[in-house]
Design a protein around this motif. Structure first.
Motif, PDB file in Angstrom:
ATOM      1  N   UNK A 102       0.831  -1.202   0.000  1.00 33.10           N
ATOM      2  CA  UNK A 102       0.000   0.000   0.000  1.00 33.10           C
ATOM      3  C   UNK A 102       0.869   1.257   0.000  1.00 33.10           C
ATOM      4  N   UNK A 103       1.955   1.246   0.778  1.00 30.34           N
ATOM      5  CA  UNK A 103       2.866   2.397   0.783  1.00 30.34           C
ATOM      6  C   UNK A 103       3.482   2.617  -0.592  1.00 30.34           C
ATOM      7  N   UNK A 104       3.938   1.536  -1.218  1.00 32.53           N
ATOM      8  CA  UNK A 104       4.569   1.638  -2.537  1.00 32.53           C
ATOM      9  C   UNK A 104       3.567   2.139  -3.572  1.00 32.53           C
ATOM     10  N   UNK A 105       2.353   1.605  -3.537  1.00 35.68           N
ATOM     11  CA  UNK A 105       1.339   2.036  -4.498  1.00 35.68           C
ATOM     12  C   UNK A 105       0.960   3.494  -4.262  1.00 35.68           C
ATOM     13  N   UNK A 106       0.914   3.927  -3.013  1.00 29.24           N
ATOM     14  CA  UNK A 106       0.641   5.334  -2.723  1.00 29.24           C
ATOM     15  C   UNK A 106       1.687   6.243  -3.337  1.00 29.24           C
ATOM     16  N   UNK A 107       2.950   5.857  -3.193  1.00 28.41           N
ATOM     17  CA  UNK A 107       4.041   6.645  -3.775  1.00 28.41           C
ATOM     18  C   UNK A 107       3.927   6.664  -5.287  1.00 28.41           C
ATOM     19  N   UNK A 108       3.738   5.497  -5.878  1.00 31.33           N
ATOM     20  CA  UNK A 108       3.648   5.400  -7.335  1.00 31.33           C
ATOM     21  C   UNK A 108       2.457   6.185  -7.875  1.00 31.33           C
ATOM     22  N   UNK A 109       1.301   6.020  -7.248  1.00 25.57           N
ATOM     23  CA  UNK A 109       0.109   6.664  -7.802  1.00 25.57           C
ATOM     24  C   UNK A 109       0.225   8.181  -7.751  1.00 25.57           C
ATOM     25  N   UNK A 110       0.712   8.699  -6.637  1.00 23.24           N
ATOM     26  CA  UNK A 110       0.886  10.154  -6.544  1.00 23.24           C
ATOM     27  C   UNK A 110       1.907  10.668  -7.534  1.00 23.24           C
ATOM     28  N   UNK A 111       3.031   9.982  -7.642  1.00 17.70           N
ATOM     29  CA  UNK A 111       4.088  10.407  -8.569  1.00 17.70           C
ATOM     30  C   UNK A 111       3.630  10.298 -10.016  1.00 17.70           C
ATOM     31  N   UNK A 112       2.889   9.248 -10.344  1.00 21.75           N
ATOM     32  CA  UNK A 112       2.403   9.078 -11.721  1.00 21.75           C
ATOM     33  C   UNK A 112       1.430  10.190 -12.093  1.00 21.75           C
ATOM     34  N   UNK A 113       0.497  10.496 -11.204  1.00 22.79           N
ATOM     35  CA  UNK A 113      -0.485  11.537 -11.529  1.00 22.79           C
ATOM     36  C   UNK A 113       0.188  12.897 -11.709  1.00 22.79           C
ATOM     37  N   UNK A 114       1.079  13.252 -10.799  1.00 23.40           N
ATOM     38  CA  UNK A 114       1.765  14.543 -10.904  1.00 23.40           C
ATOM     39  C   UNK A 114       2.615  14.600 -12.171  1.00 23.40           C
ATOM     40  N   UNK A 115       3.379  13.540 -12.435  1.00 23.08           N
ATOM     41  CA  UNK A 115       4.256  13.510 -13.614  1.00 23.08           C
ATOM     42  C   UNK A 115       3.460  13.517 -14.916  1.00 23.08           C
ATOM     43  N   UNK A 116       2.409  12.706 -14.970  1.00 23.22           N
ATOM     44  CA  UNK A 116       1.618  12.616 -16.195  1.00 23.22           C
ATOM     45  C   UNK A 116       0.882  13.918 -16.470  1.00 23.22           C
ATOM     46  N   UNK A 117       0.364  14.551 -15.449  1.00 21.73           N
ATOM     47  CA  UNK A 117      -0.328  15.826 -15.633  1.00 21.73           C
ATOM     48  C   UNK A 117       0.638  16.893 -16.122  1.00 21.73           C
ATOM     49  N   UNK A 118       1.834  16.910 -15.551  1.00 20.90           N
ATOM     50  CA  UNK A 118       2.849  17.877 -15.992  1.00 20.90           C
ATOM     51  C   UNK A 118       3.237  17.609 -17.451  1.00 20.90           C
ATOM     52  N   UNK A 119       3.415  16.328 -17.818  1.00 19.42           N
ATOM     53  CA  UNK A 119       3.812  15.978 -19.182  1.00 19.42           C
ATOM     54  C   UNK A 119       2.735  16.370 -20.195  1.00 19.42           C
ATOM     55  N   UNK A 120       1.481  16.307 -19.796  1.00 25.13           N
ATOM     56  CA  UNK A 120       0.395  16.698 -20.695  1.00 25.13           C
ATOM     57  C   UNK A 120       0.188  18.203 -20.731  1.00 25.13           C
ATOM     58  N   UNK A 121       0.868  18.917 -19.860  1.00 19.84           N
ATOM     59  CA  UNK A 121       0.726  20.370 -19.835  1.00 19.84           C
ATOM     60  C   UNK A 121      -0.527  20.845 -19.140  1.00 19.84           C
TER      61      UNK A 121
END
Length: 189
Positions: free
Chosen positions: A46-65
């Motif tokens: 759960x800790x690992x998925x929390x880290x991944x999910x937050x990082x993925x959303x922030x990174x993907x949103x930034x990449x899409x502008x």
């Protein structure tokens, strides 16, 4: 360090000496790891998925502008939460019936059978034959169970009705913090 000393004694000089009394945190996580290893595996995952999910959303949103701060908070829908919880339960149960452990959830690799075939019960024999006769299907079985469990946990994290940017930051920091307080290391990442 004395160059004439044997290597083992030199290493023991370098290693920190254990304190006389373990802290409350150390007692708690030691109990969790030894008496309840499946709950500990779920905790780490759960800790690992929390880290991944937050990082993925922030990174993907930034990449899409896109601006993540402008996204509205999701509405709470009990049906969606129950579906994600069902995915989690199905995935965990599928992994658990294999060898009564959830080590695959964290390690993401198959656990070997350590008993002799004559000592195994019918469930263990079934999975032993499945793993030895059909290793590819056995690997697919394990991966599908891991993915189903991860999707359930991931979905439950996304169902938190908080603005997406703050939810992402919260899950990343909380995930790192909870992993770190376990053993003061981040080896699971």
């Amino acid at each position: 360090m004395d160059p004439k000393k044997p290597i083992k004694s030199a290493i023991s000089d370098i290693q920190p000496k254990p304190s006389s009394r373990p802290s409350l945190r150390e007692k708690f996580f030691n109990t969790l790891k030894t008496k309840y290893p499946n709950i500990h595996a779920l905790y780490v995952t759960t800790c690992i998925i929390g880290i991944w999910s937050g990082a993925v959303l922030i990174s993907d949103t930034w990449a899409q502008g896109a601006n993540l701060l402008e996204e509205p908070a999701p509405e709470f829908a009990l049906k969606v939460v129950m579906r994600h919880l069902a995915l989690l339960i199905i995935g965990l149960f599928t992994l658990w019936i294999d060898d009564l452990s959830l080590e695959e959830l964290v390690l993401m690799k198959k656990t070997p059978m350590e008993k002799d075939f004559e000592e195994m019960n019918s469930r263990e024999k079934l999975f032993y034959n499945f793993k030895t006769k059909y290793p590819n299907l056995s690997t697919m079985y394990t991966l599908l169970a891991i993915i189903t469990s991860w999707c359930g946990i991931w979905g439950l994290i996304w169902d938190i009705p908080i603005q997406p940017f703050w939810r992402s930051l919260m899950t990343v920091f909380l995930g790192f913090f909870l992993l770190y307080i376990d053993d003061l290391k981040l080896e699971e990442l």
